[in-house]
Design an enzyme around this catalytic site. Structure first.
Site, mmCIF file in Angstrom:
data_model
loop_
_atom_site.group_PDB
_atom_site.id
_atom_site.type_symbol
_atom_site.label_atom_id
_atom_site.label_comp_id
_atom_site.label_asym_id
_atom_site.label_seq_id
_atom_site.Cartn_x
_atom_site.Cartn_y
_atom_site.Cartn_z
ATOM 1 N N GLU A 137 -14.550 84.603 26.492
ATOM 2 C CA GLU A 137 -14.930 83.200 26.650
ATOM 3 C C GLU A 137 -14.650 82.697 28.061
ATOM 4 O O GLU A 137 -14.576 81.488 28.283
ATOM 5 C CB GLU A 137 -14.184 82.337 25.614
ATOM 6 N N ASP A 180 -12.340 78.750 31.217
ATOM 7 C CA ASP A 180 -12.011 79.342 29.925
ATOM 8 C C ASP A 180 -12.190 78.265 28.851
ATOM 9 O O ASP A 180 -11.748 77.122 29.025
ATOM 10 C CB ASP A 180 -10.572 79.853 29.916
ATOM 11 N N ILE A 181 -12.879 78.615 27.759
ATOM 12 C CA ILE A 181 -13.096 77.664 26.666
ATOM 13 C C ILE A 181 -11.781 77.462 25.924
ATOM 14 O O ILE A 181 -11.147 78.438 25.468
ATOM 15 C CB ILE A 181 -14.191 78.163 25.715
#
Length: 650
Positions: free
Chosen positions: A541, A497-498
């Site tokens: 994301e 996950d960003i």
């Protein structure tokens, strides 16, 4: 006695008058010509009906594939939206733009909207969100009262926005607790399908219909103004119950004309595509050929009658007969030399003995240049083996063999032909046998088949790929994970996950956010390209990597490699405490206690959540009871530790 025998025989011959000979000859020739014409007409009609059946069924199959892929593309996009709305409450401006972008990317969709649990518009792809309430619509009541998550395809309804007939696709939006949260809708104009069907030439009385499996007409070309209930027709009461695809003769419920009718049901959705051609159109080419044959037969019969009238004696009978034979041969040769197909005659060695003049138009060579050569010299090198195998099937008089192969044109281009070979005569010596062949140019048909295959392959690829990042999508990921989980004793799942991505979007804009997603996706794809696994965009994301036959330690190393690769991109992010774009990773490896692949993904998600909670920019392993993770600080500030020591430092 011998003299009496010859006398009686001579008297019999004298009783056979020239008139009797002429009458017998005329009757025999008339019967032969009529027999040939009738036989040819019946054979040609059967062939025309067979070609029509094949064309109708192939078109119905292609249009069913088109309808299925059209609905499937929208279904895939809507499924992702429903999953997102179940767990999140996105901002209207951001989600409306996402809906507008999705509608623009799918040409079949006119608009996408989300209704809340009261029927009011919550989100919309339109520039301005409508304000009227849709709680009175049948699709809203259906999803409100049913927990079915599948896509619903409505009958054509009058759009409140445009006033035009519209096919509405809808899916239930559920809350996290499973309660009703609203309805996601996507509108497709009925004209989208009829405009596509208009490109096909089906004759003045032909038609194409897109139906729902309950008999509702979703779209039809040409347009029929009256409302027709098809649920009680043979198609739905008998044929669809027996087979999902078929072909038969009907009287059209739309215009009452007798037609040949093909249908096919799409496997994924409750849709049926029908193709109908009138009997007159299917047999139009045959009718023209029949008129030509009748004209030729009439000419020949007139010649025979004229010949019979002119035969006043045995001598004149012989002269007129020879002349008629010569004229007949000229007419048949004229037909052979002027038809579009190429007619050839071969001996048992495959040597060409006759080639019709139509070869000049098909291949750009003169017939005399081919006579005396082997027929295999004309065949493309890659198809010679198949042609030889087809010729081997001609093992008896009357045997027929059909095959398709390539021939080189005089200008160097390649011509696809369909050949029908028949053994015309059998001999004790196979080398003395004769074979007749008819070659038909099918280059254009092959080109259209190749284009259709390429289009279907492209549609399949689009359905399996995330349009923004180029990685595989969630649907493909789930299928791959299920297969590998069943096949592998050891398998690991990585979820990424960003970090601070919402702040990144707020600071730099959504276009920069898309570029950031693409850069991170490329880094993940490149880092996992040499592994036997699969990487995918999991949603928003989030990204996922499946590593079959990979232990937990190796999976952790892979996750760290990907995390450091993304950090090395040096993408600035003022919303992050470190000032750069980083990612967090959750790692889960299958154990004996793991109940299934869904649970394995859930464990990776729990590990990802723990990595986020502990400060982001780190990898966390689900099986570590003592917070077994690797963070950027431990690697950067303690270079004396080995990788395994850093992994266990916490």
């Amino acid at each position: 006695m011998p003299d009496r025998h010859f006398a009686n025989h001579g008297g019999f011959l004298r009783r056979i008058t020239p008139g009797m000979v002429v009458v017998c000859f005329a009757l025999v020739m008339t019967a032969c010509i009529l027999g040939v014409v009738v036989w040819k007409a019946l054979e040609a009609k059967s062939a025309a009906l067979a070609r029509g059946a094949t064309d109708i069924q192939n078109l119905a199959h292609s249009l069913a594939e088109h309808a299925g892929h059209t609905i499937q593309a929208a279904d895939i996009a809507m499924s992702g939206m429903v999953d997102l709305l179940k767990y999140r409450n996105p901002a209207p401006g951001r989600f409306n733009k996402y809906l507008a972008d999705t509608a623009a990317a799918l040409p079949q969709i006119r608009e996408i909207g989300v209704l809340d649990s009261e029927g009011n518009w919550r989100y919309s792809s339109l520039p301005e969100t409508p304000r009227y309430n849709n709680a009175d619509q049948s699709y809203f009541a259906y999803h409100r009262d049913s927990a079915d998550w599948a896509l619903r395809i409505s009958e054509p309804i009058q759009s409140r926005l445009t006033g035009r007939p519209t096919i509405l696709l809808s899916k239930r939006v559920s809350k996290e607790d499973g309660s009703f949260g609203g309805v996601l809708t996507a509108a497709i104009e009925s004209d989208y399908f009829s405009s596509f069907y208009r490109a096909f030439q089906l004759g003045p009385d032909g038609g194409i219909s897109l139906l729902r499996n309950d008999g509702a007409v979703l779209s039809r070309w040409p347009f029929a103004s009256q409302s027709t209930d098809l649920s009680r027709t043979d198609l739905f009461t008998k044929h669809l119950k027996a087979n999902s695809a078929g072909y038969y003769k009907i009287t059209s419920p739309f215009d009452g004309i007798v037609k040949y009718f093909g249908y096919e049901k799409t496997p994924q959705y409750p849709l049926v595509v029908t193709v109908a051609m009138s009997e007159e159109w299917v047999l139009s080419a045959w009718s023209m050929a029949l008129r030509t044959d009748a004209l030729v037969a009439g000419v020949l019969l007139c010649m025979i009658i004229l010949l019979a009238a002119l035969l006043s004696s045995q001598f004149n009978f012989r002269i007129r007969t020879e002349r008629a034979l010569r004229d007949s041969e000229q007419h048949y040769r004229l037909l052979a030399n002027n038809i579009a197909d190429v007619v050839i005659l071969l001996n048992g060695h495959g040597t060409l003995r006759y080639v019709s003049h139509s070869v000049e138009q098909m291949l750009g060579v003169r017939p005399q240049d081919l006579v005396g050569k082997s027929c295999f010299e004309m065949v493309h090198a890659g198809d010679k083996e198949g042609v030889m195998a087809a010729s081997a099937r001609l093992n008896g008089s009357g045997a027929v063999s059909t095959t398709e192969f390539r021939i080189c044109h005089a200008d160097g281009s390649v011509v696809w032909v369909e050949s029908n070979f028949k053994q015309a005569s059998a001999r004790d010596n196979p080398a003395e046998a004769e074979f007749v062949g008819v070659l038909r140019d099918i280059t254009e048909r092959k080109r259209m088949e190749d284009e259709l295959t390429l289009l279907n392959r492209r549609l399949t690829q689009l359905a399996a790929t995330d349009g923004l990042t180029g990685l595989t999508n969630r649907r493909t990921f789930d299928g791959f994970l299920a297969r590998e989980y069943a096949a592998c004793e050891e398998i690991s799942v990585l979820l990424f996950d960003i970090d601070n991505f919402k702040g990144y979007n707020d600071s730099y804009g959504h276009q920069a956010g898309d570029r950031c997603l693409q850069a991170v996706a490329k880094a993940i794809g490149d880092a996992s390209s040499n592994t036997p696994g699969l990487c995918a965009r999991y949603g928003g994301e989030e990204f996922a990597v499946v590593l079959p036959n990979t232990s937990e330690d190796d999976a952790l190393k892979a996750a760290e490699s990907i995390r450091l690769t993304v950090r090395a991109l040096g993408l600035p992010n003022t919303a992050a405490t470190r000032g750069f774009v980083t990612i967090s990773a959750g790692i889960a490896t299958r154990t004996r206690s793991t109940p299934g692949e869904a649970a394995l993904v859930g464990e990776a998600d729990v590990a990802l959540y723990e990595a986020k909670r502990l400060g982001r920019n780190r990898s966390f392993v689900y099986s570590s009871p003592d917070l077994r993770y690797v963070e950027a600080g431990s690697i950067q500030h303690d270079p004396e530790l080995t990788f395994d020591e850093r992994k266990l430092a916490h």
